[in-house]
Structure formats: structure tokens, C-alpha cells
Enzyme design. Structure first.
Site, PDB file in Angstrom:
ATOM      1  N   THR A 149       1.182   0.702  -3.113  1.00  0.00           N
ATOM      2  CA  THR A 149       1.844  -0.368  -3.940  1.00  0.00           C
ATOM      3  C   THR A 149       0.721  -0.955  -4.879  1.00  0.00           C
ATOM      4  OG1 THR A 149       3.249  -0.760  -2.108  1.00  0.00           O
ATOM      5  CG2 THR A 149       3.424  -2.251  -4.114  1.00  0.00           C
ATOM      6  N   GLU A 441       7.646   0.049   3.117  1.00  0.00           N
ATOM      7  CA  GLU A 441       7.605   1.414   3.465  1.00  0.00           C
ATOM      8  C   GLU A 441       9.030   1.993   2.939  1.00  0.00           C
ATOM      9  OE1 GLU A 441       6.100   2.657   7.216  1.00  0.00           O
ATOM     10  OE2 GLU A 441       5.096   0.620   7.095  1.00  0.00           O
TER      11      GLU A 441
HETATM   12  C1  LIG Z   1       4.604  -8.230   3.360  1.00  0.00           C
HETATM   13  C2  LIG Z   1       4.495  -7.034   2.773  1.00  0.00           C
HETATM   14  C3  LIG Z   1       3.272  -6.024   3.012  1.00  0.00           C
HETATM   15  C4  LIG Z   1       3.392  -4.921   2.412  1.00  0.00           C
HETATM   16  N1  LIG Z   1       2.057  -4.104   2.890  1.00  0.00           N
HETATM   17  C5  LIG Z   1       1.989  -3.041   2.165  1.00  0.00           C
HETATM   18  C6  LIG Z   1       0.722  -2.254   2.453  1.00  0.00           C
HETATM   19  O1  LIG Z   1       0.034  -2.341   3.248  1.00  0.00           O
HETATM   20  N2  LIG Z   1       0.671  -1.077   1.388  1.00  0.00           N
HETATM   21  C7  LIG Z   1       1.245  -0.719   0.454  1.00  0.00           C
HETATM   22  O2  LIG Z   1       0.971   0.170  -0.171  1.00  0.00           O
HETATM   23  N3  LIG Z   1       2.327  -1.547   0.002  1.00  0.00           N
HETATM   24  C8  LIG Z   1       2.844  -2.732   1.055  1.00  0.00           C
HETATM   25  N4  LIG Z   1       3.700  -3.279   0.503  1.00  0.00           N
HETATM   26  C9  LIG Z   1       4.496  -3.161  -0.474  1.00  0.00           C
HETATM   27  C10 LIG Z   1       5.833  -2.457  -0.385  1.00  0.00           C
HETATM   28  O3  LIG Z   1       5.907  -1.338   0.353  1.00  0.00           O
HETATM   29  C11 LIG Z   1       6.815  -2.487  -1.514  1.00  0.00           C
HETATM   30  O4  LIG Z   1       6.857  -3.984  -1.865  1.00  0.00           O
HETATM   31  C12 LIG Z   1       8.230  -1.716  -1.505  1.00  0.00           C
HETATM   32  O5  LIG Z   1       7.878  -0.430  -1.566  1.00  0.00           O
HETATM   33  C13 LIG Z   1       9.085  -2.292  -2.620  1.00  0.00           C
HETATM   34  O6  LIG Z   1       8.323  -1.842  -3.838  1.00  0.00           O
HETATM   35  P1  LIG Z   1       8.334  -3.147  -4.970  1.00  0.00           P
HETATM   36  O7  LIG Z   1       7.952  -4.218  -4.325  1.00  0.00           O
HETATM   37  O8  LIG Z   1       7.473  -2.782  -6.096  1.00  0.00           O
HETATM   38  O9  LIG Z   1       9.610  -3.294  -5.452  1.00  0.00           O
HETATM   39  P2  LIG Z   1      10.310  -2.504  -6.830  1.00  0.00           P
HETATM   40  O10 LIG Z   1      10.376  -1.028  -6.541  1.00  0.00           O
HETATM   41  O11 LIG Z   1      10.101  -3.127  -7.999  1.00  0.00           O
HETATM   42  O12 LIG Z   1      11.941  -2.901  -6.546  1.00  0.00           O
HETATM   43  C14 LIG Z   1      12.475  -4.072  -6.928  1.00  0.00           C
HETATM   44  C15 LIG Z   1      14.064  -4.097  -6.504  1.00  0.00           C
HETATM   45  O13 LIG Z   1      14.667  -3.190  -7.438  1.00  0.00           O
HETATM   46  C16 LIG Z   1      15.540  -2.295  -6.994  1.00  0.00           C
HETATM   47  N5  LIG Z   1      15.122  -0.817  -7.465  1.00  0.00           N
HETATM   48  C17 LIG Z   1      14.047  -0.263  -7.539  1.00  0.00           C
HETATM   49  N6  LIG Z   1      14.199   1.028  -8.354  1.00  0.00           N
HETATM   50  C18 LIG Z   1      15.602   1.152  -8.384  1.00  0.00           C
HETATM   51  C19 LIG Z   1      16.424   2.146  -8.399  1.00  0.00           C
HETATM   52  N7  LIG Z   1      15.952   3.444  -8.986  1.00  0.00           N
HETATM   53  N8  LIG Z   1      17.887   1.900  -8.454  1.00  0.00           N
HETATM   54  C20 LIG Z   1      18.308   1.012  -7.827  1.00  0.00           C
HETATM   55  N9  LIG Z   1      17.582  -0.127  -7.523  1.00  0.00           N
HETATM   56  C21 LIG Z   1      16.037   0.124  -7.483  1.00  0.00           C
HETATM   57  C22 LIG Z   1      14.768  -2.099  -5.337  1.00  0.00           C
HETATM   58  O14 LIG Z   1      16.036  -1.563  -4.310  1.00  0.00           O
HETATM   59  C23 LIG Z   1      14.314  -3.722  -5.191  1.00  0.00           C
HETATM   60  O15 LIG Z   1      15.407  -4.391  -4.819  1.00  0.00           O
HETATM   61  C24 LIG Z   1       4.050  -4.764   1.368  1.00  0.00           C
HETATM   62  C25 LIG Z   1       5.171  -5.595   0.951  1.00  0.00           C
HETATM   63  C26 LIG Z   1       5.487  -6.707   1.629  1.00  0.00           C
HETATM   64  C27 LIG Z   1       6.170  -7.504   1.316  1.00  0.00           C
END
Ligand SMILES: Cc1cc2nc3c(=O)[nH]c(=O)nc-3n(C[C@H](O)[C@H](O)[C@H](O)COP(=O)(O)OP(=O)(O)OC[C@H]3O[C@@H](n4cnc5c(N)ncnc54)[C@H](O)[C@@H]3O)c2cc1C
Length: 524
Positions: A149, A441
Site C-alpha cells: 500500500t 489485504e
Molecule cells: C492497520 C492496518 C495495517 C495495514 N498493514 C498493511 C501492510 O502491512 N502492508 C500493506 O501493504 N498494506 C497494509 N495496510 C493497507 C491496507 O491493505 C489498505 O488500507 C487496504 O488495501 C485498502 O486500501 P486503501 O486504504 O488505499 O483504501 P482505498 O482503496 O482508497 O479505498 C477507500 C474506500 O473506497 C472504496 N473503493 C475503492 N475503489 C473502489 C471501486 N473501484 N469501487 C467501489 N468502491 C471502491 C473501498 O471499498 C473503500 O471503502 C494496512 C491497513 C491498516 C488499516
């Protein structure tokens, strides 16, 4: 007049536990898959319950830093088992650890599940041996984190912006964060402990982009824990839950790594800068499957934990007298509405448990098939089909089971009235810790869409007469018959076969409706 007596709760519980209408031991064995697995888990639980390092009663009042320190003490203790136990046993131990300390589970899960999982699914056999010798298994000189991410991109993995330029002159990759949005964000273990990171970056060779690939990038000196040149790391700080893990951000400024640090099982870059891409892109799907599979098991276990608290409380808690002549007030568990609130959730949690066992079996079968694949393998197509099925099944189940369990935790809390709101009852931490399963994930909505896409395309194939071979969509074969099927009698629903056929029809109608709605949206 009060009918309260100080030992009423104990007496009530003893009465509730006496004479169950089923064999409790047999039921437990069923839930855990086999007697040997159950015995193992009981042993692990006993060990943890007697070990002062796993003492948890004070956890509710600790600060983030204290929780992190305790997590590291626990990791130190568990390190002993990593090398002395089989992988299977250690996984079972970890499954229990998640109930005791979800932050600890995550801390180790990032290393063994995600980091090692990335190596396992992406490395050539030689690369795999190399990283094993470096100490991945024993966590000696190597503690991994998983850098997918970025600040600006999470779900859209193809949009990640960290770059990996191949420098043919030095036979190295240059890993670089080109802008603030490309900062690796949320990376578990990065803030304080990780020595290496599996970095997802855009492969660029001779100016051409080849998409997101995985690179193992050293972050810290394993002895001094000093950051290596070009690495900038910060701490993300306090989170809603799971404070035992140190999530951080990482920026790379022209960090050079040997060419061999790119995981090359699928895409290869030769010494001359020739890029060989895999015949089928789907083969690269494997890395995130293990985490999703583990989360379904965790959903089942956590739901059972929440319900153990709420059902037990419902047995002990008494409110109002249903019968004025009764000696005591009525146990809230005896109110039909309370039973209707909790018992369907108990049934669901039990079903999740069996689902998790089945998903684990599917995951292992698929992993073995993938590992056995050789160039030109006649099993390639069948393996790809299996991988697609495992991918969509684990995506759909991860979303469904984690959403449902989060709701189960809160419904359990509400079922305990005011006492459910005390932090010391466990629900507050459980909810805060578990909530992230719906996001990481693979955000649940995104995963649900992926599972939906798979089902709709399977339905279209079934309409076109293409046979469904995946166990998860076989019910779509003979689609017209399945859709038209009616339940012959109530008794039919008392048999496993009757229930199976009933679900096939219900599921086929749901997929049909989704498919028709989707087609209508496309036309609109
Ligand atoms: C505590 C914690 C630990 C983590 N640890 C790791 C780690 O170790 N390594 C790592 O790589 N990542 C890690 N992550 C990241 C995590 O995997 C991401 O936060 C997750 O994949 C979601 O991505 P984002 O935050 O960019 O959300 P976004 O992709 O920006 O999504 C935001 C919202 O928009 C919605 N959305 C997005 N695209 C669409 C679409 N096409 N259609 C409809 N709705 C949509 C989603 O459903 C969501 O509700 C961690 C996150 C947290 C909170």
C-alpha cells in the site's frame, strides 16, 4: 425482596452445563477438524494460560508503547516454537494467539504470512533457498514487512507508483519513491522492527514499464537496527486497534539492490535487461491467498469468542420474573427474543468454522498444485482454474465472514446490556482489533466485487452450456433445472442432501439476479 445470592451465578452456570443434549467432546472434535488437532490446541492454550508473558488481564490499561513492548516479549517467546515445531503446529498455535492477542498475531503474520508468503509465491527455488539461509524462518537477522500500500493507492495495486529501474551497468535495481503519494503507508512492522521489506514497485527496464513486481529491499542493519542509506521511515502512531504492531511509512531515495532481489518466479529480468513475462498473469495471484484464508478462520474463532461471552452472560444474567411464583428472576437466555438474537449467530459462527477448514483445504491443494507446476505442464489450465476459484472463493468468504463477525461482536455487546460496554468485558478491544479485517489485504467491497464478477461470469458460462468444474460453482450446471427446483417437503430439509439442493437453488437465483441486474446496468 431481593433473591440475589452471591453464588447464584456459579450455581446457574453449573446447572446450564450439566446434562447437555449432545456429547461436548465429540462436538469440539468436529469443530476443530480432528481429535489430534483439538488436543494440540488444548496443549497450546494451557501453555499460554500458564506463561506470565501471555498474562493479559491488564492489557486494557496499557499505552501503545507498553503494548508494543509486550508484543515483542511475546514474539521472543514464540520464536522458540518457530524452529522447534512443524509449520502446521505453529499455524495452529498462531490461530489461538489471535484470540489472545490480535496485535501479536498480526506482527508475526506480517512476517510469516505476508513477507514469507510473498517470497514463497514469487521466488525461484534458488531465490527461496537464498532467503531461507538468510534466516527468514528463525527470524534471525531478518524480520520482514510487506510494502504494497502507498499513501495514494491501496486497492488499485496496478496504480502503485514506487519505481524499480533496472540499471544494466551495475546489474542492480534502483528503488525510488517518486512523490509523496508513492510513500509506502500503513506498513506493519516498518516503524521499528523490520529489517527487510517485500516492496511492490513498477518494474522499468530500458524505459519500458512492465507493471507491479515484488522486490526484497533491506531497510535496516540487522545488528544496529540503523536505517540503511536512502531509507526514510516514520511511525504512523496510534491506531483504532492492534497497537502491538508498529505500522509505519517508508520512502526510498534511489536505493540500490542486486538484480537477484527481484522475485523472479514469474517475471524474469536477465543480466542483459531482457524481460521474460509469465505465460499467464493469473499465476501471480498467489501471494494474498494465505492471509485471506487465515482471516476466515479468525472470523470464525473471534465470533465464537464474542458469543461465548454473550451466551454465557445470558445464562447467568437474570431480569424480571416471567412467573411471579418463581424463586428467581428469569435468565435472559430463556427469553425467546434473546435466543433469536444470539442463536442464529452461534449457528453462523459454527458454519464459519467448517467453512474455514474447507477453505484451508482448498488453499493447500491450490498452493501444492502451483508449486508443482513446471514449464509446459499439462496441468497448467486445470491449475489456473483452481487458482481462480480459490482466489474468488477466498475473496468472497473473507469479505462475508469478516463483515458478519464484526456485526456479531457488536450484537454480542448489545446482548450484554451496560456490562457489555465496559472495556474489561473484551468487546471494545475485540471490535477495534477485528474491524481492520474488513479493510486490509483487500477491502471487503473490492473483494466482494471480485467474487461477484467470478460468479456472474460462471453463470453466463453455465447459460452457454459450459460445464462448471469448480466445486464452488458446480451447482450452476443444469441451471434451468436448478432454478426451477422446488422443495418437495419439510422433511427434505432435514437431510444434508435436501439442504444442499435447497442452497443450490437459492444461490443460483441470487447469482441469476445479480447477473441480470448487472446486464441491465450495462445497457442503461
Ligand atoms: C492497520 C492496518 C495495517 C495495514 N498493514 C498493511 C501492510 O502491512 N502492508 C500493506 O501493504 N498494506 C497494509 N495496510 C493497507 C491496507 O491493505 C489498505 O488500507 C487496504 O488495501 C485498502 O486500501 P486503501 O486504504 O488505499 O483504501 P482505498 O482503496 O482508497 O479505498 C477507500 C474506500 O473506497 C472504496 N473503493 C475503492 N475503489 C473502489 C471501486 N473501484 N469501487 C467501489 N468502491 C471502491 C473501498 O471499498 C473503500 O471503502 C494496512 C491497513 C491498516 C488499516
Amino acid at each position: 425482596m431481593s433473591t440475589w445470592t452471591d453464588n447464584l451465578t456459579m450455581e446457574t452456570m453449573a446447572k446450564e452445563r450439566a446434562n447437555p443434549p449432545f456429547d461436548v467432546r465429540k462436538m469440539s472434535i468436529e469443530h476443530h477438524g480432528s481429535e489430534s488437532d483439538l488436543v494440540k490446541k488444548e496443549k497450546f492454550m494451557l501453555e499460554a494460560s500458564r506463561d506470565p508473558v501471555f498474562y493479559s488481564a491488564d492489557i486494557y490499561d496499557l499505552t501503545k508503547d507498553q503494548i508494543r513492548e509486550r508484543t515483542m516479549q511475546r514474539i521472543q517467546r514464540l520464536a522458540h516454537y518457530v524452529t522447534s515445531e512443524s509449520v502446521d503446529d505453529f499455524q495452529k498455535r498462531m490461530e489461538l494467539m489471535s484470540l489472545l492477542d490480535p496485535g501479536l498475531w498480526t506482527r508475526l503474520g506480517v512476517h510469516y504470512g505476508l513477507f514469507l508468503g510473498a517470497i514463497r509465491s514469487g521466488a525461484t527455488p534458488n531465490q527461496f533457498s537464498y532467503w531461507m539461509e538468510k534466516g527468514v524462518i528463525a527470524c534471525q537477522g531478518m524480520f520482514g514487512c510487506f510494502g504494497m500500500t502507498e499513501l495514494a493507492h491501496g486497492s488499485n495495486v496496478a496504480g502503485l507508483e514506487t519505481t524499480a529501474h533496472f540499471d544494466a551497468q551495475t546489474d542492480e535495481f534502483v528503488i525510488h519513491t517518486p512523490n509523496l503519494g508513492a510513500t509506502k503507508w500503513w506498513i506493519g512492522g516498518a516503524a521499528q522492527t523490520a529489517t527487510h521489506c517485500s516492496v511492490f514497485a513498477q518494474l522499468i527496464v530500458k524505459g519500458k514499464r512492465y507493471g507491479t513486481k515484488t522486490f526484497i529491499v533491506p531497510l535496516r542493519d540487522p545488528k544496529s537496527f540503523q536505517l540503511l542509506p536512502g531509507i526514510n521511515i516514520g511511525d504512523i502512531g496510534k491506531k483504532m486497534g492492534r497497537d502491538g504492531i508498529d505500522n509505519g511509512y517508508i520512502q526510498f531515495t534511489n536505493v540500490r539492490i542486486p538484480r537477484a532481489y527481484m522475485l523472479m518466479k514469474h517475471t524474469q529480468v536477465t543480466r542483459d535487461g531482457e524481460v521474460r513475462e509469465p505465460p499467464l498473469q493469473q499465476l501471480t495471484y498467489g501471494a494474498l491467498l494465505q492471509g485471506r484464508t487465515a482471516m476466515v478462520a479468525d472470523a470464525a474463532n473471534t465470533a465464537k469468542k464474542a458469543l461465548t461471552i454473550s451466551v454465557r452472560y445470558a445464562a447467568a444474567r437474570r431480569q424480571f420474573k416471567s412467573d411471579a411464583k418463581a424463586q428467581y428472576e428469569t435468565q435472559i437466555l430463556d427469553y425467546p427474543i434473546h435466543q433469536r438474537r444470539l442463536m442464529p449467530l452461534v449457528a453462523q459462527a459454527v458454519a464459519f468454522g467448517y467453512t474455514a477448514l474447507e477453505l484451508q483445504r482448498l488453499f493447500e491443494e491450490t498452493s501444492q498444485a502451483l508449486e508443482a507446476l513446471e514449464p509446459g505442464d499439462p496441468n497448467l489450465e486445470a491449475t489456473i482454474e483452481k487458482l481462480k476459484e480459490t482466489h474468488s472463493t477466498s475473496a468472497g468468504l473473507k469479505a462475508f465472514c469478516t463483515w458478519a463477525t464484526l456485526e456479531t461482536i457488536d450484537r454480542s455487546r448489545q446482548a450484554c446490556g451496560g456490562h457489555g460496554y465496559s472495556s474489561y468485558n473484551g468487546f471494545a478491544n475485540m471490535h477495534a482489533d477485528f474491524a481492520v479485517h474488513c479493510t486490509w489485504e483487500g477491502d471487503n467491497t473490492i473483494l466482494a466485487l471480485q467474487a461477484g464478477r467470478f460468479l456472474i461470469s460462471a453463470y453466463q458460462d453455465a447459460l452457454d452450456g459450459k460445464e462448471q468444474v469448480s466445486a464452488g460453482t458446480k451447482y450452476l450446471n443444469n441451471i434451468e433445472q436448478v432454478l426451477a427446483a422446488k422443495c418437495e417437503s419439510d422433511e427434505a430439509l432435514d437431510t444434508l442432501d435436501g439442504i444442499d439442493r435447497g442452497w443450490a437453488t437459492v444461490a443460483a437465483h441470487a447469482v441469476k439476479k445479480a447477473s441480470e441486474d448487472y446486464q441491465a446496468c450495462l445497457k442503461a
